[in-house]
Design an enzyme around this catalytic site. Structure first.
Site, PDB file in Angstrom:
ATOM      1  N   GLU A   1     -13.202  47.285  17.679  1.00 20.31           N
ATOM      2  CA  GLU A   1     -13.891  47.807  16.487  1.00 20.31           C
ATOM      3  C   GLU A   1     -15.230  48.419  16.876  1.00 20.31           C
ATOM      4  OE1 GLU A   1     -13.204  48.321  13.132  1.00 20.31           O
ATOM      5  OE2 GLU A   1     -15.171  49.247  13.284  1.00 20.31           O
TER       6      GLU A   1
ATOM      7  N   LEU B   1     -16.476  43.579  11.198  1.00 17.77           N
ATOM      8  CA  LEU B   1     -15.046  43.840  11.043  1.00 17.77           C
ATOM      9  C   LEU B   1     -14.741  44.194   9.580  1.00 17.77           C
ATOM     10  CD1 LEU B   1     -13.677  40.850  13.181  1.00 17.77           C
ATOM     11  CD2 LEU B   1     -14.331  43.140  13.933  1.00 17.77           C
TER      12      LEU B   1
ATOM     13  N   CYS C   1     -12.726  49.386   3.866  1.00 20.34           N
ATOM     14  CA  CYS C   1     -12.434  48.519   2.714  1.00 20.34           C
ATOM     15  C   CYS C   1     -13.513  47.447   2.517  1.00 20.34           C
ATOM     16  CB  CYS C   1     -11.070  47.883   2.909  1.00 20.34           C
ATOM     17  SG  CYS C   1     -10.736  46.513   1.798  1.00 20.34           S
TER      18      CYS C   1
ATOM     19  N   LYS D   1     -16.120  46.669  -5.772  1.00 17.43           N
ATOM     20  CA  LYS D   1     -15.703  45.685  -6.789  1.00 17.43           C
ATOM     21  C   LYS D   1     -16.853  44.763  -7.153  1.00 17.43           C
ATOM     22  CE  LYS D   1     -12.924  47.936  -6.655  1.00 17.43           C
ATOM     23  NZ  LYS D   1     -12.433  49.047  -5.843  1.00 17.43           N
TER      24      LYS D   1
ATOM     25  N   GLY E   1     -12.790  52.636  20.953  1.00 14.64           N
ATOM     26  CA  GLY E   1     -11.576  52.697  21.773  1.00 14.64           C
ATOM     27  C   GLY E   1     -11.096  54.122  21.945  1.00 14.64           C
TER      28      GLY E   1
ATOM     29  N   GLY F   1     -15.111  65.267  -8.188  1.00  9.93           N
ATOM     30  CA  GLY F   1     -13.789  64.644  -8.055  1.00  9.93           C
ATOM     31  C   GLY F   1     -13.594  63.537  -9.075  1.00  9.93           C
TER      32      GLY F   1
ATOM     33  N   GLU G   1     -14.332  68.225 -11.924  1.00  9.34           N
ATOM     34  CA  GLU G   1     -12.983  68.091 -11.355  1.00  9.34           C
ATOM     35  C   GLU G   1     -12.309  69.463 -11.289  1.00  9.34           C
ATOM     36  OE1 GLU G   1     -10.742  65.696 -10.015  1.00  9.34           O
ATOM     37  OE2 GLU G   1      -9.380  67.411 -10.011  1.00  9.34           O
TER      38      GLU G   1
ATOM     39  N   ALA H   1     -16.576  62.956  -3.893  1.00 11.98           N
ATOM     40  CA  ALA H   1     -15.388  62.073  -3.844  1.00 11.98           C
ATOM     41  C   ALA H   1     -14.142  62.931  -4.023  1.00 11.98           C
ATOM     42  CB  ALA H   1     -15.479  61.004  -4.919  1.00 11.98           C
TER      43      ALA H   1
ATOM     44  N   HIS I   1       2.042  32.189 -23.865  1.00 15.74           N
ATOM     45  CA  HIS I   1       1.331  32.705 -25.035  1.00 15.74           C
ATOM     46  C   HIS I   1       0.052  31.897 -25.256  1.00 15.74           C
ATOM     47  CE1 HIS I   1       0.654  34.370 -29.005  1.00 15.74           C
ATOM     48  NE2 HIS I   1       0.431  33.130 -29.451  1.00 15.74           N
TER      49      HIS I   1
HETATM   50  P1  NAI Z   1      -8.845  61.029  -4.693  1.00 22.78           P
HETATM   51  O1  NAI Z   1      -7.794  61.731  -3.940  1.00 22.78           O
HETATM   52  O2  NAI Z   1      -8.526  59.793  -5.464  1.00 22.78           O
HETATM   53  O3  NAI Z   1      -9.520  62.041  -5.753  1.00 22.78           O
HETATM   54  C1  NAI Z   1     -10.112  63.254  -5.360  1.00 22.78           C
HETATM   55  C2  NAI Z   1     -10.294  64.119  -6.597  1.00 22.78           C
HETATM   56  O4  NAI Z   1     -11.096  65.225  -6.244  1.00 22.78           O
HETATM   57  C3  NAI Z   1      -8.976  64.666  -7.148  1.00 22.78           C
HETATM   58  O5  NAI Z   1      -8.935  64.461  -8.530  1.00 22.78           O
HETATM   59  C4  NAI Z   1      -9.049  66.142  -6.781  1.00 22.78           C
HETATM   60  O6  NAI Z   1      -8.331  66.962  -7.680  1.00 22.78           O
HETATM   61  C5  NAI Z   1     -10.555  66.393  -6.831  1.00 22.78           C
HETATM   62  N1  NAI Z   1     -11.025  67.538  -6.052  1.00 22.78           N
HETATM   63  C6  NAI Z   1     -10.594  67.932  -4.827  1.00 22.78           C
HETATM   64  N2  NAI Z   1     -11.292  69.026  -4.426  1.00 22.78           N
HETATM   65  C7  NAI Z   1     -12.187  69.308  -5.406  1.00 22.78           C
HETATM   66  C8  NAI Z   1     -13.185  70.311  -5.585  1.00 22.78           C
HETATM   67  N3  NAI Z   1     -13.392  71.246  -4.654  1.00 22.78           N
HETATM   68  N4  NAI Z   1     -13.942  70.304  -6.716  1.00 22.78           N
HETATM   69  C9  NAI Z   1     -13.707  69.352  -7.685  1.00 22.78           C
HETATM   70  N5  NAI Z   1     -12.772  68.404  -7.559  1.00 22.78           N
HETATM   71  C10 NAI Z   1     -12.013  68.363  -6.447  1.00 22.78           C
HETATM   72  O7  NAI Z   1     -10.017  60.768  -3.620  1.00 22.78           O
HETATM   73  P2  NAI Z   1     -11.288  59.822  -3.642  1.00 22.78           P
HETATM   74  O8  NAI Z   1     -11.632  59.417  -5.033  1.00 22.78           O
HETATM   75  O9  NAI Z   1     -12.304  60.516  -2.820  1.00 22.78           O
HETATM   76  O10 NAI Z   1     -10.786  58.527  -2.885  1.00 22.78           O
HETATM   77  C11 NAI Z   1     -10.449  58.635  -1.490  1.00 22.78           C
HETATM   78  C12 NAI Z   1      -9.349  57.687  -1.123  1.00 22.78           C
HETATM   79  O11 NAI Z   1      -9.786  56.348  -1.242  1.00 22.78           O
HETATM   80  C13 NAI Z   1      -8.141  57.857  -1.988  1.00 22.78           C
HETATM   81  O12 NAI Z   1      -7.006  57.890  -1.155  1.00 22.78           O
HETATM   82  C14 NAI Z   1      -8.129  56.640  -2.843  1.00 22.78           C
HETATM   83  O13 NAI Z   1      -6.813  56.236  -3.159  1.00 22.78           O
HETATM   84  C15 NAI Z   1      -8.851  55.605  -1.989  1.00 22.78           C
HETATM   85  N6  NAI Z   1      -9.548  54.677  -2.859  1.00 22.78           N
HETATM   86  C16 NAI Z   1      -8.813  53.756  -3.527  1.00 22.78           C
HETATM   87  C17 NAI Z   1      -9.391  52.906  -4.410  1.00 22.78           C
HETATM   88  C18 NAI Z   1      -8.525  51.974  -5.164  1.00 22.78           C
HETATM   89  O14 NAI Z   1      -7.376  51.828  -4.824  1.00 22.78           O
HETATM   90  N7  NAI Z   1      -9.014  51.339  -6.220  1.00 22.78           N
HETATM   91  C19 NAI Z   1     -10.840  52.892  -4.632  1.00 22.78           C
HETATM   92  C20 NAI Z   1     -11.515  53.948  -3.926  1.00 22.78           C
HETATM   93  C21 NAI Z   1     -10.873  54.773  -3.064  1.00 22.78           C
END
Ligand code: NAI
Length: 467
Positions: free
Chosen positions: A34, A39, A43, A52, A116, A182, A205, A272, A446
């Site tokens: 790592e 570690l 996440c 969270k 690594g 995003g 978005e 994001a 219930h």
């Molecule tokens: P995401 O893929 O969930 O969302 C990215 C968003 O940005 C999409 O709605 C997309 O349409 C939009 N986007 C892309 N390019 C853009 C632009 N140029 N202008 C405006 N909007 C645009 O990605 P996110 O939120 O960055 O998360 C990254 C990763 O982390 C994902 O794979 C997600 O599943 C994971 N993650 C999971 C969590 C959970 O399971 N609760 C919590 C946080 C992250």
């Protein structure tokens, strides 16, 4: 003198550390490398866990502000101690990263701190923080290097004012105006945290909806709820740049369909827009490994990159989720030990930890329609669930999609407080190939929120009883 391992894992995130623990349990001589100081990967350090902790604390703050009085709880003047909120988050992270360290030790995994790099078949070079190098010899290499945030042209991330998830989790004060680029998972989770703490939150978005992979009915209703909570969405907008002025940021955007550009001012911008595999300096070429255009490591036949080289988690195809990486890691350790490691990618649940939460597993209605699958829908609103009523948390619903001919459950979509926990029941049911009637005829306690799932399942055959 270098040692010979059965498995050397590069990366100690959820994929890597679970692979290491399972390999250790199976009696394989294992090392886990790592490069971070702690570690747990993205996440534990800058992702699921700290977010969270902030989501929970900000939800408590918001409840104290907006809900306590209605429940007969009187408090004095409410105040925010952001420093303490961040400290309790750091404490949760610290405790859990130490927990991973303990589990590796318990399972006799050698923990090696450094970066690594694969230098040839069965050889991994480790560069420590002080620059010293050593080489590990191994029968198997597992790449579990995870992913990193992507940005956009014209945007320079500094993790102070223009931030990714990393900076968004440690802002020193509540920004007056916050823009999220995003409306995906990070955008919504971080937007909710900072909006509850007092920021004016705007989400830009590119597409015309939030949470693009979610079922459309869920994403439409969730959007309305988040708007009511104070988030402002700008859909169909392409961000073209963020200018850093002395006292503010100026974000430029133009309609994705073409048209005049406009600007929005903010104190902080969170980028994001997704993540990409982290494979920089990995030495993949030294074993004939390849990536696609997005940097995703190509694998064949269950995680294999080359003879004795495996890859898992965010570095390979599939949803970039901690629990998917964990399952990949476990499967690879079992395959290396000669067992039948397997992951069912059709049943990886998705959860968005907003309030209310969004959770789903299996196919959306849009996917079933596109595939021409005939299905029946059962739906039940939390407004009609007694526990949701007593908790004053009645937003959202449960929707079950079942095959029209066989009644087999094809997908379940939930919006509501606590649905991230409720989706587990569905994952188990679907792994066993359950029909909706199996859930409808299973006794649920219930009053619980999970009765909404049962009532939705009853709805597939038209005998919902509490509505
Ligand atoms: P995401 O893929 O969930 O969302 C990215 C968003 O940005 C999409 O709605 C997309 O349409 C939009 N986007 C892309 N390019 C853009 C632009 N140029 N202008 C405006 N909007 C645009 O990605 P996110 O939120 O960055 O998360 C990254 C990763 O982390 C994902 O794979 C997600 O599943 C994971 N993650 C999971 C969590 C959970 O399971 N609760 C919590 C946080 C992250």
């Amino acid at each position: 003198m270098s040692e010979t391992y059965d498995v050397v894992i590069i990366g100690a995130g959820p994929g890597g550390y679970n692979c290491a623990i399972r390999a250790g349990q199976l009696g394989l001589k294992t090392a886990c490398i790592e490069m971070r100081d702690t570690l747990g990967g993205t996440c534990l350090n800058v992702g699921c866990i700290p977010s969270k902790a902030l989501l929970h604390a900000s939800e408590m703050y918001s409840a104290a502000q907006n809900e306590f009085a209605g429940m007969g709880i009187k408090i004095g003047k409410l105040d925010l101690d952001l420093k303490q909120m961040m400290a309790q988050k750091d404490e949760a992270v610290g405790g859990l990263t130490k927990g991973v360290e303990f589990l590796l030790k318990k399972n006799k995994v050698d923990q090696i701190m450094g970066k690594g790099r694969i230098v040839g078949p069965g050889k991994v070079e480790v560069t420590a923080k002080d620059g010293s190098k050593s080489t590990l010899e191994t029968k198997n290499i597992v790449i579990a290097t995870g992913s990193e945030p992507t940005s956009l042209p014209g945007i320079e991330v500094d993790e102070e004012r223009v931030v990714t998830n990393t900076g968004a989790l440690k802002l020193k004060s509540v920004p007056k105006t916050l823009i999220l680029i995003g409306a995906g998972v990070i955008g919504l989770e971080m937007g909710c945290v900072w909006s509850r703490l007092g920021a004016d939150v705007h989400v830009v978005e590119y597409l015309d909806r939030i949470l693009p992979p979610a079922d459309k009915e869920i994403s439409t209703q969730a959007r309305k709820i988040f708007e009511k909570q104070g988030l402002t969405f700008h859909f169909g907008q392409k961000v073209t740049g963020v200018e850093k002025l002395k006292t503010k940021l100026k974000l430029s955007m133009e309609p994705a369909a073409g048209g005049d550009s406009q600007t929005l001012d903010a104190d902080v911008v969170i980028v994001a827009v997704g993540r990409r595999p982290y494979t920089e300096g990995l030495g993949l070429e030294n074993v004939g490994g390849k990536t696609d255009k997005r940097g995703v490591i190509e694998t064949t036949d269950h995680f294999k990159v080359a003879p004795g080289v495996w890859a898992i988690g965010d570095a390979v195809a599939g949803p970039m989720l901690a629990h998917k990486a964990e399952d990949d890691g476990t499967a690879v350790a079992e395959l290396i030990a000669g067992k039948a490691g397997h992951v069912n990618y059709d049943l990886v649940p998705s959860v968005v930890y907003t309030s209310p939460e969004v959770a789903w597993v299996g196919k959306t209605e849009e996917e079933l329609k596109a595939a021409g699958v005939a299905y029946v829908k059962g739906k039940f609103p939390f407004m009609a669930n007694s526990r949701a009523r007593t908790n004053h948390q009645t937003e959202g619903f449960v929707k079950i999609l079942a095959d029209k001919a066989t009644d087999k459950i094809l997908g379940v979509h939930m919006l509501g407080v606590g649905v991230g926990e409720m989706i587990g029941e569905i994952c188990v049911a679907m792994e066993f190939g359950a029909a909706s009637e199996d859930i409808a005829r299973t006794c649920h306690a219930h009053p619980t929120l999970s009765e909404a799932t049962r009532q939705a399942a009853m709805g597939v055959e038209g005998w919902t009883m509490q509505m």
